[in-house]
Scaffold this motif. Sequence first.
Motif, PDB file in Angstrom:
ATOM      1  N   GLY A 100     -10.251  22.522  26.347  1.00  0.00           N
ATOM      2  CA  GLY A 100      -9.102  22.411  25.458  1.00  0.00           C
ATOM      3  C   GLY A 100      -8.128  21.306  25.774  1.00  0.00           C
ATOM      4  N   TYR A 101      -8.329  20.607  26.873  1.00  0.00           N
ATOM      5  CA  TYR A 101      -7.472  19.468  27.208  1.00  0.00           C
ATOM      6  C   TYR A 101      -8.261  18.158  27.180  1.00  0.00           C
ATOM      7  CZ  TYR A 101      -9.597  20.968  31.621  1.00  0.00           C
ATOM      8  OH  TYR A 101     -10.494  21.392  32.579  1.00  0.00           O
ATOM      9  N   GLY A 102      -9.521  18.216  26.724  1.00  0.00           N
ATOM     10  CA  GLY A 102     -10.367  17.028  26.678  1.00  0.00           C
ATOM     11  C   GLY A 102     -10.119  16.182  25.450  1.00  0.00           C
ATOM     12  N   ASN A 103     -10.958  15.177  25.273  1.00  0.00           N
ATOM     13  CA  ASN A 103     -10.785  14.198  24.208  1.00  0.00           C
ATOM     14  C   ASN A 103     -10.708  14.853  22.829  1.00  0.00           C
ATOM     15  OD1 ASN A 103     -10.607  11.560  23.114  1.00  0.00           O
ATOM     16  ND2 ASN A 103     -12.801  11.511  22.751  1.00  0.00           N
ATOM     17  N   PHE A 104     -11.617  15.773  22.550  1.00  0.00           N
ATOM     18  CA  PHE A 104     -11.617  16.474  21.268  1.00  0.00           C
ATOM     19  C   PHE A 104     -10.839  17.784  21.334  1.00  0.00           C
ATOM     20  CE2 PHE A 104     -15.892  14.229  20.756  1.00  0.00           C
ATOM     21  CZ  PHE A 104     -15.320  13.170  20.064  1.00  0.00           C
ATOM     22  N   GLY A 105     -10.951  18.474  22.462  1.00  0.00           N
ATOM     23  CA  GLY A 105     -10.296  19.771  22.588  1.00  0.00           C
ATOM     24  C   GLY A 105      -8.793  19.717  22.389  1.00  0.00           C
ATOM     25  N   LYS A 106      -8.156  18.689  22.926  1.00  0.00           N
ATOM     26  CA  LYS A 106      -6.697  18.608  22.787  1.00  0.00           C
ATOM     27  C   LYS A 106      -6.275  18.370  21.343  1.00  0.00           C
ATOM     28  CE  LYS A 106      -6.455  13.691  24.111  1.00  0.00           C
ATOM     29  NZ  LYS A 106      -5.997  12.752  25.166  1.00  0.00           N
ATOM     30  N   ARG A 107      -7.078  17.634  20.595  1.00  0.00           N
ATOM     31  CA  ARG A 107      -6.764  17.390  19.185  1.00  0.00           C
ATOM     32  C   ARG A 107      -6.954  18.659  18.358  1.00  0.00           C
ATOM     33  NH1 ARG A 107      -8.416  12.537  21.366  1.00  0.00           N
ATOM     34  NH2 ARG A 107      -7.240  10.710  20.622  1.00  0.00           N
ATOM     35  N   ILE A 108      -7.981  19.431  18.695  1.00  0.00           N
ATOM     36  CA  ILE A 108      -8.184  20.713  18.030  1.00  0.00           C
ATOM     37  C   ILE A 108      -7.020  21.649  18.343  1.00  0.00           C
ATOM     38  CG2 ILE A 108      -9.660  22.760  17.969  1.00  0.00           C
ATOM     39  CD1 ILE A 108     -12.043  20.873  18.501  1.00  0.00           C
ATOM     40  N   HIS A 128      -9.908  11.921  15.788  1.00  0.00           N
ATOM     41  CA  HIS A 128      -9.516  13.113  15.039  1.00  0.00           C
ATOM     42  C   HIS A 128     -10.602  13.543  14.060  1.00  0.00           C
ATOM     43  CE1 HIS A 128      -5.268  13.694  16.201  1.00  0.00           C
ATOM     44  NE2 HIS A 128      -5.266  12.391  16.395  1.00  0.00           N
ATOM     45  N   ILE A 129     -11.374  12.574  13.561  1.00  0.00           N
ATOM     46  CA  ILE A 129     -12.347  12.882  12.504  1.00  0.00           C
ATOM     47  C   ILE A 129     -13.404  13.900  12.954  1.00  0.00           C
ATOM     48  CG2 ILE A 129     -14.109  11.890  10.993  1.00  0.00           C
ATOM     49  CD1 ILE A 129     -12.395   9.324  10.893  1.00  0.00           C
ATOM     50  N   PRO A 130     -13.983  13.781  14.161  1.00  0.00           N
ATOM     51  CA  PRO A 130     -14.993  14.768  14.568  1.00  0.00           C
ATOM     52  C   PRO A 130     -14.438  16.175  14.776  1.00  0.00           C
ATOM     53  CG  PRO A 130     -15.125  12.771  15.901  1.00  0.00           C
ATOM     54  CD  PRO A 130     -13.856  12.695  15.134  1.00  0.00           C
ATOM     55  N   THR A 131     -13.143  16.310  14.943  1.00  0.00           N
ATOM     56  CA  THR A 131     -12.566  17.631  15.237  1.00  0.00           C
ATOM     57  C   THR A 131     -12.351  18.485  13.990  1.00  0.00           C
ATOM     58  OG1 THR A 131     -10.247  16.901  15.048  1.00  0.00           O
ATOM     59  CG2 THR A 131     -11.330  16.581  17.175  1.00  0.00           C
ATOM     60  N   ILE A 132     -12.363  17.877  12.830  1.00  0.00           N
ATOM     61  CA  ILE A 132     -11.951  18.560  11.605  1.00  0.00           C
ATOM     62  C   ILE A 132     -12.802  19.786  11.261  1.00  0.00           C
ATOM     63  CG2 ILE A 132     -11.585  18.295   9.130  1.00  0.00           C
ATOM     64  CD1 ILE A 132      -9.474  16.960  10.996  1.00  0.00           C
ATOM     65  N   PRO A 133     -14.143  19.723  11.311  1.00  0.00           N
ATOM     66  CA  PRO A 133     -14.925  20.910  10.944  1.00  0.00           C
ATOM     67  C   PRO A 133     -14.598  22.136  11.786  1.00  0.00           C
ATOM     68  CG  PRO A 133     -16.309  18.966  10.985  1.00  0.00           C
ATOM     69  CD  PRO A 133     -15.004  18.560  11.591  1.00  0.00           C
ATOM     70  N   ALA A 134     -14.457  21.953  13.094  1.00  0.00           N
ATOM     71  CA  ALA A 134     -14.132  23.095  13.962  1.00  0.00           C
ATOM     72  C   ALA A 134     -12.774  23.674  13.611  1.00  0.00           C
ATOM     73  CB  ALA A 134     -14.179  22.667  15.428  1.00  0.00           C
ATOM     74  N   ILE A 135     -11.824  22.809  13.307  1.00  0.00           N
ATOM     75  CA  ILE A 135     -10.479  23.268  12.937  1.00  0.00           C
ATOM     76  C   ILE A 135     -10.532  24.084  11.656  1.00  0.00           C
ATOM     77  CG2 ILE A 135      -8.203  22.492  12.173  1.00  0.00           C
ATOM     78  CD1 ILE A 135      -8.679  19.993  14.014  1.00  0.00           C
ATOM     79  N   ILE A 136     -11.191  23.558  10.638  1.00  0.00           N
ATOM     80  CA  ILE A 136     -11.269  24.244   9.343  1.00  0.00           C
ATOM     81  C   ILE A 136     -11.980  25.587   9.483  1.00  0.00           C
ATOM     82  CG2 ILE A 136     -12.327  24.161   7.056  1.00  0.00           C
ATOM     83  CD1 ILE A 136     -11.824  21.155   7.027  1.00  0.00           C
ATOM     84  N   LEU A 137     -13.120  25.600  10.151  1.00  0.00           N
ATOM     85  CA  LEU A 137     -13.903  26.822  10.260  1.00  0.00           C
ATOM     86  C   LEU A 137     -13.192  27.874  11.097  1.00  0.00           C
ATOM     87  CD1 LEU A 137     -17.420  25.212  10.725  1.00  0.00           C
ATOM     88  CD2 LEU A 137     -16.636  26.497   8.727  1.00  0.00           C
ATOM     89  N   VAL A 152     -22.422  31.769  14.363  1.00  0.00           N
ATOM     90  CA  VAL A 152     -22.704  30.796  15.423  1.00  0.00           C
ATOM     91  C   VAL A 152     -22.991  29.480  14.719  1.00  0.00           C
ATOM     92  CG1 VAL A 152     -24.292  30.152  17.274  1.00  0.00           C
ATOM     93  CG2 VAL A 152     -23.587  32.540  17.006  1.00  0.00           C
ATOM     94  N   ILE A 153     -22.050  28.551  14.813  1.00  0.00           N
ATOM     95  CA  ILE A 153     -22.118  27.310  14.037  1.00  0.00           C
ATOM     96  C   ILE A 153     -22.179  26.131  14.998  1.00  0.00           C
ATOM     97  CG2 ILE A 153     -20.998  25.884  12.298  1.00  0.00           C
ATOM     98  CD1 ILE A 153     -19.525  28.447  11.382  1.00  0.00           C
ATOM     99  N   SER A 154     -23.233  25.351  14.899  1.00  0.00           N
ATOM    100  CA  SER A 154     -23.425  24.201  15.775  1.00  0.00           C
ATOM    101  C   SER A 154     -23.356  22.906  14.967  1.00  0.00           C
ATOM    102  CB  SER A 154     -24.781  24.291  16.474  1.00  0.00           C
ATOM    103  OG  SER A 154     -24.930  23.263  17.443  1.00  0.00           O
ATOM    104  N   GLY A 155     -22.805  21.865  15.582  1.00  0.00           N
ATOM    105  CA  GLY A 155     -22.703  20.579  14.913  1.00  0.00           C
ATOM    106  C   GLY A 155     -21.481  20.468  14.032  1.00  0.00           C
ATOM    107  N   ALA A 156     -20.411  21.176  14.369  1.00  0.00           N
ATOM    108  CA  ALA A 156     -19.169  21.110  13.598  1.00  0.00           C
ATOM    109  C   ALA A 156     -18.411  19.844  13.988  1.00  0.00           C
ATOM    110  CB  ALA A 156     -18.314  22.355  13.842  1.00  0.00           C
TER     111      ALA A 156
END
Length: 369
Positions: free
Chosen positions: A9-17, A313-322, A125-129
């Motif tokens: 949650g503090y990594g490159n994508f995790g913090k943005r999520i 920010h773009i790769p984080t969006i699916p996980a945020i929405i779901l 269980v969703i992979s590739g978000a």
Amino acid sequence: MRSILILGGYGNFGKRIAQALVKAGASIIVAGRNKSKADAMRRQLDSRLVSVATFDAFTELGAELKKSRPSVVINTCGPFQTSDYGIAQCCIEHGVHYIDLADARAFVTDIGSLDDKARQQGVAVISGASTVPALSSAVLEHFRHEFSVIHEMKFGISPGQKAERGLATTEGILGYVGRPIQPYQGQKNKAYGWQDIYRQKYPVIGSRWMANCEIPDLDLLPQRYDLKSIRFGAGLELSVLHLGLWGLSWLVRAGFPLSLSRFAKPLLTVSNWFDPFGSADGGMHVIITGEKHDGSAHARKWFIVAFEGFGPHIPTIPAIILAKRIVQNSEELTGAMPCVGLISLEDYLAELRGFPIETYVASHNIDAN
């Protein structure tokens, strides 16, 4: 409302999520092995909605799930090219929904092997978000009605040199540089990672080099959308870095005993030395060619360009929405599945509103090469 546990949650994508979910009013748990980094992230977010958990996700997740009882786990702990389904299986066993940002081809395409267990427990269980295959499939869904048949989908991603890069992503890419890529639809010759380079022109940011990469879309999209041919590439903004990695790919292909992923950290450090010579602007292109319903030739070009270092920010969006949909009970998903066709392009772009990110669309009258 139960919380969302973010692994890394503090990594490159995790913090943005984490930032996006807190802004949306969700309760989150910033998790990782480094307590000082997790605490720093909590202070940065400065919200009562944030708590911290320090543990090893690969060995201690079960105990944490019993303790914190989250509704959803978001897994950002790559590289997924070398991961198994241990974390996802642990979530299933504890009745917790699971989402990851994997871009590893086999990992995402085979996630359906967990479908029966996930359905029995009533969890998703969703992979590739992530950008691939979530955004790539959203673009296809958006434009597919224009075509009676799609002959080819050619797409790729080129981040800005100054955009923040994660170690796990670097390790994932280096793992297949110079190595054979598994066959895919429309492939004419045997393909190797980071080879078959070409130049792709983008709006505003100019032309970028592209090279072969192995991603789950190569299997998932032709199967779902009946594509006759597919090609994906990734590129580095600076020619010296892109072509340098291309040169290394030939050494690996020739059989030199190079395990590039083992050198991901020093290579990432060297790459950062070149930041003053690049920009913070990156993009993604999708070019779809085929036939209209009247049988005439048709092509559609779509671009998304992120400025000022906002590309990650773009790769984080699916996980945020779901994750938001699941905790708000606005979507009842069960079973194990790749993140294909789960998010509309409109919803994806709405989540990016307010960031310096623009999209561009062109039709058949623009050269698709």
